[in-house]
Design a protein around this motif. Sequence first.
Motif, PDB file in Angstrom:
ATOM      1  N   LEU A 186       0.742  -1.423   0.357  1.00 37.13           N
ATOM      2  CA  LEU A 186      -0.229   0.220   0.185  1.00 37.13           C
ATOM      3  C   LEU A 186       0.489   1.057   0.168  1.00 37.13           C
ATOM      4  O   LEU A 186       2.020   0.824   0.614  1.00 37.13           O
ATOM      5  N   ASN A 187       0.399   2.399  -0.590  1.00 43.84           N
ATOM      6  CA  ASN A 187       1.314   3.693  -1.116  1.00 43.84           C
ATOM      7  C   ASN A 187       0.617   4.694  -0.140  1.00 43.84           C
ATOM      8  O   ASN A 187      -0.848   4.192  -0.098  1.00 43.84           O
ATOM      9  N   LEU A 188       0.992   5.304   1.143  1.00 46.66           N
ATOM     10  CA  LEU A 188       0.475   6.211   2.212  1.00 46.66           C
ATOM     11  C   LEU A 188       0.971   7.530   2.054  1.00 46.66           C
ATOM     12  O   LEU A 188       1.703   7.710   2.204  1.00 46.66           O
ATOM     13  N   THR A 189      -0.270   7.959   2.031  1.00 46.58           N
ATOM     14  CA  THR A 189      -0.224   9.811   1.987  1.00 46.58           C
ATOM     15  C   THR A 189      -0.928  10.608   3.089  1.00 46.58           C
ATOM     16  O   THR A 189      -1.639   9.939   3.258  1.00 46.58           O
ATOM     17  N   GLY A 211      -8.034  25.123  10.002  1.00 45.54           N
ATOM     18  CA  GLY A 211      -8.925  26.066   9.429  1.00 45.54           C
ATOM     19  C   GLY A 211      -8.358  25.592   8.456  1.00 45.54           C
ATOM     20  O   GLY A 211      -8.769  24.867   7.063  1.00 45.54           O
ATOM     21  N   GLY A 212      -7.526  26.963   7.563  1.00 48.44           N
ATOM     22  CA  GLY A 212      -6.836  26.928   5.960  1.00 48.44           C
ATOM     23  C   GLY A 212      -5.653  26.749   6.194  1.00 48.44           C
ATOM     24  O   GLY A 212      -5.611  26.169   4.991  1.00 48.44           O
ATOM     25  N   ASN A 213      -5.673  25.936   7.191  1.00 48.23           N
ATOM     26  CA  ASN A 213      -3.739  25.812   6.514  1.00 48.23           C
ATOM     27  C   ASN A 213      -3.986  24.239   6.264  1.00 48.23           C
ATOM     28  O   ASN A 213      -4.255  23.308   7.035  1.00 48.23           O
ATOM     29  N   PHE A 214      -3.145  24.305   4.717  1.00 48.23           N
ATOM     30  CA  PHE A 214      -2.388  22.673   4.757  1.00 48.23           C
ATOM     31  C   PHE A 214      -0.814  21.992   5.112  1.00 48.23           C
ATOM     32  O   PHE A 214      -0.346  23.158   4.636  1.00 48.23           O
ATOM     33  N   SER A 215      -0.261  21.328   5.503  1.00 44.74           N
ATOM     34  CA  SER A 215       0.645  20.722   5.554  1.00 44.74           C
ATOM     35  C   SER A 215       1.224  20.737   4.147  1.00 44.74           C
ATOM     36  O   SER A 215       0.404  19.745   3.600  1.00 44.74           O
ATOM     37  N   ALA A 216       2.270  19.787   4.333  1.00 48.91           N
ATOM     38  CA  ALA A 216       2.863  19.316   2.820  1.00 48.91           C
ATOM     39  C   ALA A 216       2.386  17.643   2.969  1.00 48.91           C
ATOM     40  O   ALA A 216       2.429  17.436   4.339  1.00 48.91           O
ATOM     41  N   PRO A 217       1.993  16.937   1.609  1.00 51.87           N
ATOM     42  CA  PRO A 217       1.742  15.560   2.383  1.00 51.87           C
ATOM     43  C   PRO A 217       2.832  14.963   2.220  1.00 51.87           C
ATOM     44  O   PRO A 217       4.175  15.372   1.649  1.00 51.87           O
ATOM     45  N   ILE A 218       2.918  13.936   2.783  1.00 56.04           N
ATOM     46  CA  ILE A 218       4.570  13.128   2.993  1.00 56.04           C
ATOM     47  C   ILE A 218       3.726  11.516   2.391  1.00 56.04           C
ATOM     48  O   ILE A 218       2.893  11.069   3.112  1.00 56.04           O
ATOM     49  N   GLN A 219       4.479  10.924   1.878  1.00 52.41           N
ATOM     50  CA  GLN A 219       4.413   9.850   1.785  1.00 52.41           C
ATOM     51  C   GLN A 219       5.460   8.796   2.200  1.00 52.41           C
ATOM     52  O   GLN A 219       6.489   8.633   2.203  1.00 52.41           O
ATOM     53  N   THR A 220       5.254   7.388   2.330  1.00 58.03           N
ATOM     54  CA  THR A 220       5.889   6.047   2.366  1.00 58.03           C
ATOM     55  C   THR A 220       5.123   5.062   1.925  1.00 58.03           C
ATOM     56  O   THR A 220       3.454   4.910   1.438  1.00 58.03           O
TER      57      THR A 220
END
Length: 631
Positions: free
Chosen positions: A400-403, A409-418
Amino acid sequence: MARIRLNFRSLTLFEDEEWGDTHMAMYATVRDSSGTPLAAFQWNNLGREVDETTTYSLAIDPENNNVIDIDLSSWATIQVSAFTHDDNAWPNSDDNENQLGSASKTIDPRVLSSLGTLTLGPTRTDNGNTGYLVTLEASLIAEPSPAEVRIQLDNLILYEDEEWGSTHMAIYMHAQAPEQNGRPAFHQEIFRWNNADKEVDEVNSYPLNNGLDSTTIRLTLNGPTVIWVEGYADDDRNWPSREGHENFLGQALITIDPSDPSTLGQRQLGPTSTDNDNTGYVINLTVDMLPPAGDGPSLSVIGLEVTQAIQHFASALAPDNSVPLVANKVTLVRAYLDSGLAAGGTIDNVTGTLTVSGATYLTIQSIAPMTAKPASAINRANFSDTLNFIIPAEIANGTLNLTVQATVGGNFSAPIQTSVSFTAAKQLDILMIRIASNGVPAPSQASYFAAVNQLPLIYPIPTDPGQAIRYWIIPGSEVVMNTHDLSTDDGMHDLLDDLEDIQEETSEETKAYALIPNNVSMNRFGTSRKWDNVALGYSYIMESVGHELGHLYGLDHAPCGTSGNYPDDTDDDFVPANGLIGEVGVDVVGKVAFSPTVSDFMSYCGSLGLPYENQWISAYHWNKLFQDFRE
């Protein structure tokens, strides 16, 4: 008035006019239109000799920063000159054996085409040969301003350790800046690493989060700041250093500046050059500028842990997520966040999503909102210190690929994957035997199932006992009347003899567990005889069921006990050597985390008065059972 940044990147040497290696120094001077010197840069390869037809990095010496800033209202000239000498580490115009020539370039902030990537040279030596050329970047930048930055160290790639076989390696990272904007000059070590005292070998990648220093570093900067690293190798020293080493693996530096976006984001220290002029190592990192206090957060996911009971993460024992995963077992994904706020602020009500792709595709919401902290304040043993996601057992199959992405609020982190892979486990064959003893009735079938069905809590088997365990019953032998004195060691072993006669009617793969009523007095919580595949004990999952069946599946004792109650036949290879689990354990279904100081369930350090009997499974024993149970 415009501010120009000059970043001297590399020098390619074509001819040094010497036999073999020699010392070389290059001098760069910037003069304005009137000829007044504005800035200077010098380089001598850290005093090490050079050889022709080689390209050298100019970003290696923190005492001679390759990045210089100048203020210009009109044009200026950049001039380089270089010299060689066999005996002088800093040859110059007055003391040299050969002059390698000079070159110049004009820049003008009003003429953008004069900026960008510039090449000075190739020059002509005093013997008329092609000497060298210098490559640099010239760019317009904003005025410096104070800000807090976050440095996230990712990994180290080792290309050459200059030793035969594996060796010890250590790196030391520093932050250094001159006096600027009213703040005094400073130089401090911000990180050190030696692979948790374990040896390294070349052409390998190593995580940097397995030591005592956090890989998330926050610095308050008043302007351009040099981040530099030095590395050393030694066969005998765990911490080779400048003062004591067998090989120097090189230095590298970068400049970070909150006012210059090009110095932020994904960065790389290196590749370095070793003392034998081989490519040494590279460090990959990310630099973010944090918002001022009162502004919105700059959330960052700094790591993902994927666990089913125990996992290596930021550990000195093994690489991240190297404990294998079992198919059809509920799995926890723990996202480690940095709040991204200056002055160590926290952020409430952070949620997020886990996107799963591979054999299936779905989006999973976080279990509950959490409070994001500075990375340095995270305690892995607190379940709520991470943003948590549950992968259902039926999804935990294949690769499985996990992101993961966090939001508030309206703030998002950069996505991180493994990516993770799940391995199928075979069913365990367990012979059900219930013991009646000296007037105490045998436990019910329901009580037996309730006790043994706890095994998926700590064993690498599917979560559903119906998938994980196949029960066997021999008619007429399911309930056994015990007449032995179980308060003695001899009595317990006599009962094992009786159980052996019953187990022999089944296969060698079938393990017999005889459940003793908890109110029957016994010499200890249970006993077993692994060569006969028989065990008996109470209903306690750690000290009885899991422990005694663990012996039947090939586990020895973990080396932990108390005075007068220390286990025999301990496993000499057990890690860690004190018999504790050594990592943070997690009851994924119960959503409870355990400290690394909890003892392993195969030890004698449990306590019935504490949750989970104050025991859990170590990565060491998970790995051994995994190898035995895998299909």
